[in-house]
Write a protein that holds these residues in place. Sequence first.
Motif, PDB file in Angstrom:
ATOM      1  N   MET A   1       0.833  -1.207   0.000  1.00  0.00           N
ATOM      2  CA  MET A   1       0.000   0.000   0.000  1.00  0.00           C
ATOM      3  C   MET A   1       0.869   1.260   0.000  1.00  0.00           C
ATOM      4  SD  MET A   1      -2.969  -1.266  -0.305  1.00  0.00           S
ATOM      5  CE  MET A   1      -3.920   0.253  -0.227  1.00  0.00           C
ATOM      6  N   CYS A   2       1.993   1.209   0.719  1.00  0.00           N
ATOM      7  CA  CYS A   2       2.921   2.342   0.709  1.00  0.00           C
ATOM      8  C   CYS A   2       3.526   2.539  -0.678  1.00  0.00           C
ATOM      9  CB  CYS A   2       4.027   2.129   1.744  1.00  0.00           C
ATOM     10  SG  CYS A   2       3.518   2.320   3.469  1.00  0.00           S
ATOM     11  N   LEU A   3       3.924   1.445  -1.326  1.00  0.00           N
ATOM     12  CA  LEU A   3       4.500   1.539  -2.678  1.00  0.00           C
ATOM     13  C   LEU A   3       3.490   2.148  -3.650  1.00  0.00           C
ATOM     14  CD1 LEU A   3       6.302  -1.921  -3.064  1.00  0.00           C
ATOM     15  CD2 LEU A   3       7.348   0.292  -2.583  1.00  0.00           C
ATOM     16  N   LEU A   4       2.260   1.681  -3.586  1.00  0.00           N
ATOM     17  CA  LEU A   4       1.242   2.191  -4.495  1.00  0.00           C
ATOM     18  C   LEU A   4       0.895   3.641  -4.189  1.00  0.00           C
ATOM     19  CD1 LEU A   4      -1.104  -0.922  -4.770  1.00  0.00           C
ATOM     20  CD2 LEU A   4       0.553  -0.084  -6.453  1.00  0.00           C
ATOM     21  N   ASP A   5       1.009   4.022  -2.918  1.00  0.00           N
ATOM     22  CA  ASP A   5       0.769   5.423  -2.558  1.00  0.00           C
ATOM     23  C   ASP A   5       1.879   6.314  -3.114  1.00  0.00           C
ATOM     24  OD1 ASP A   5      -0.867   7.319  -1.463  1.00  0.00           O
ATOM     25  OD2 ASP A   5      -0.240   6.999   0.609  1.00  0.00           O
ATOM     26  N   MET A   6       3.111   5.840  -3.049  1.00  0.00           N
ATOM     27  CA  MET A   6       4.226   6.590  -3.639  1.00  0.00           C
ATOM     28  C   MET A   6       4.043   6.728  -5.152  1.00  0.00           C
ATOM     29  SD  MET A   6       7.120   4.643  -1.395  1.00  0.00           S
ATOM     30  CE  MET A   6       8.444   4.965  -2.540  1.00  0.00           C
ATOM     31  N   GLU A   7       3.641   5.652  -5.794  1.00  0.00           N
ATOM     32  CA  GLU A   7       3.389   5.688  -7.230  1.00  0.00           C
ATOM     33  C   GLU A   7       2.253   6.660  -7.548  1.00  0.00           C
ATOM     34  OE1 GLU A   7       2.998   2.224 -10.460  1.00  0.00           O
ATOM     35  OE2 GLU A   7       1.222   2.450  -9.198  1.00  0.00           O
ATOM     36  N   ARG A   8       1.222   6.637  -6.708  1.00  0.00           N
ATOM     37  CA  ARG A   8       0.094   7.567  -6.887  1.00  0.00           C
ATOM     38  C   ARG A   8       0.579   9.008  -6.865  1.00  0.00           C
ATOM     39  NH1 ARG A   8      -2.659  10.823  -3.731  1.00  0.00           N
ATOM     40  NH2 ARG A   8      -1.456  10.173  -1.898  1.00  0.00           N
ATOM     41  N   LEU A   9       1.468   9.328  -5.910  1.00  0.00           N
ATOM     42  CA  LEU A   9       2.005  10.681  -5.819  1.00  0.00           C
ATOM     43  C   LEU A   9       2.837  11.028  -7.047  1.00  0.00           C
ATOM     44  CD1 LEU A   9       3.059  10.646  -2.053  1.00  0.00           C
ATOM     45  CD2 LEU A   9       1.159  11.924  -3.064  1.00  0.00           C
ATOM     46  N   ALA A  10       3.628  10.065  -7.518  1.00  0.00           N
ATOM     47  CA  ALA A  10       4.464  10.321  -8.692  1.00  0.00           C
ATOM     48  C   ALA A  10       3.611  10.582  -9.939  1.00  0.00           C
ATOM     49  CB  ALA A  10       5.397   9.134  -8.931  1.00  0.00           C
ATOM     50  N   LYS A  11       2.500   9.881 -10.044  1.00  0.00           N
ATOM     51  CA  LYS A  11       1.628  10.026 -11.209  1.00  0.00           C
ATOM     52  C   LYS A  11       0.649  11.188 -11.072  1.00  0.00           C
ATOM     53  CE  LYS A  11       1.399   5.220 -12.835  1.00  0.00           C
ATOM     54  NZ  LYS A  11       0.487   4.076 -13.081  1.00  0.00           N
ATOM     55  N   GLY A  12       0.479  11.678  -9.835  1.00  0.00           N
ATOM     56  CA  GLY A  12      -0.502  12.724  -9.608  1.00  0.00           C
ATOM     57  C   GLY A  12      -1.927  12.207  -9.594  1.00  0.00           C
ATOM     58  N   GLU A  13      -2.106  10.924  -9.203  1.00  0.00           N
ATOM     59  CA  GLU A  13      -3.436  10.328  -9.152  1.00  0.00           C
ATOM     60  C   GLU A  13      -4.031  10.479  -7.749  1.00  0.00           C
ATOM     61  OE1 GLU A  13      -2.716   6.919 -12.594  1.00  0.00           O
ATOM     62  OE2 GLU A  13      -2.751   6.322 -10.483  1.00  0.00           O
ATOM     63  N   THR A  14      -5.307  10.115  -7.631  1.00  0.00           N
ATOM     64  CA  THR A  14      -5.985  10.290  -6.347  1.00  0.00           C
ATOM     65  C   THR A  14      -6.366   8.972  -5.674  1.00  0.00           C
ATOM     66  OG1 THR A  14      -8.118  10.477  -7.493  1.00  0.00           O
ATOM     67  CG2 THR A  14      -6.923  12.528  -7.018  1.00  0.00           C
TER      68      THR A  14
END
Length: 356
Positions: free
Chosen positions: A133-146
Amino acid sequence: MEQNYLNQAYSAELPADFCGNVKWQSPSNIALVKYWGKKGKQLPQNPSISFTLSNCRTETSVAFQKAEQFHLKFTFEGRENLAFAAKIEKFLLENQRFFPFLSQLDLHIESRNTFPHSSGIASSASSMSALVMCLLDMERLAKGETEIDLQRASYFSRLASGSASRSVLPKMALWGATDAFSGSSDEYAVSLENEIHPVFKAFHDSILIVSDAQKSVSSRAGHALMEGNPYAEARYQQANANIVNLLEALKSGDLDSFIAITESEALQLHALMMCSNPSYILLKPNTLNLIQAVRQFRCETQIPICFTLDAGPNVHLLYPDAEAQKVEQFVKDKLVAYCVNSQWIDDRVGEGSSRI
């Protein structure tokens, strides 16, 4: 599925000032129909159904910043743990094609459990799903997704630890392909939250700690020993039949069938360990004492409680919310005498992974 996620992988150059901290908690889960035996790449030999827990959880934070190359530091409950760090780094490197942005980051991962590690409560399920979940949250931030896609989270959690695929989902989860449930898959778990009777949505799990020592045989080794187990094929057939029957009981609220299937599954799991080559026994004398006491209490009171076991000696006592006061008094009066240092955990069905 893998190709779909490869297409979603974020591989762009990160900004020079890309940094931050993400923190997630993810619960353990207790399987009712057990997953025991693997095939392929972290795929189950049979489907499984589990309750998602609430209080038994792993809390994981990841501090990250842009770097010239990938670097990882890992601490568990305030101390560096090289064995855990090696396991996490192996997982990250093996799956770097899905998370290529990691090659540009310096990571400091901090993790802690709210329950004893490696004692038969699914710590790999909670810890690896929290990390994912932390990895996907970091990826979310990198992509600018919500949003984070929970199916995707379950898929990657499964690659880290099979049972972790179920921990990200609320209430109850099914992992493994079965004709009894549309949309089920070996590659990720699916939620049963909207498919079960209300009585199961508020179930309690009193976890009776018979031993808080590390298990003598890891779950990973136990799964591997199923390859030569003479009862393996019969077990997989029985598990599939139990999935069908348990799904019906969960939908209708049939507590008698729920109890019969759940207790049978727990005992089958440990019988398989005793029939492996080499054989091994994770049960302790007080595990059996607790099982006998629970069955006697159920017979005398007609209260619909039952036991289950994970891959360890500790006993999970499952019961409806309406019976909580009586059962918890029974635990305090009679059962803590069988627990190491009178330890037990008051837990219940929970909501899956969440941001802290």
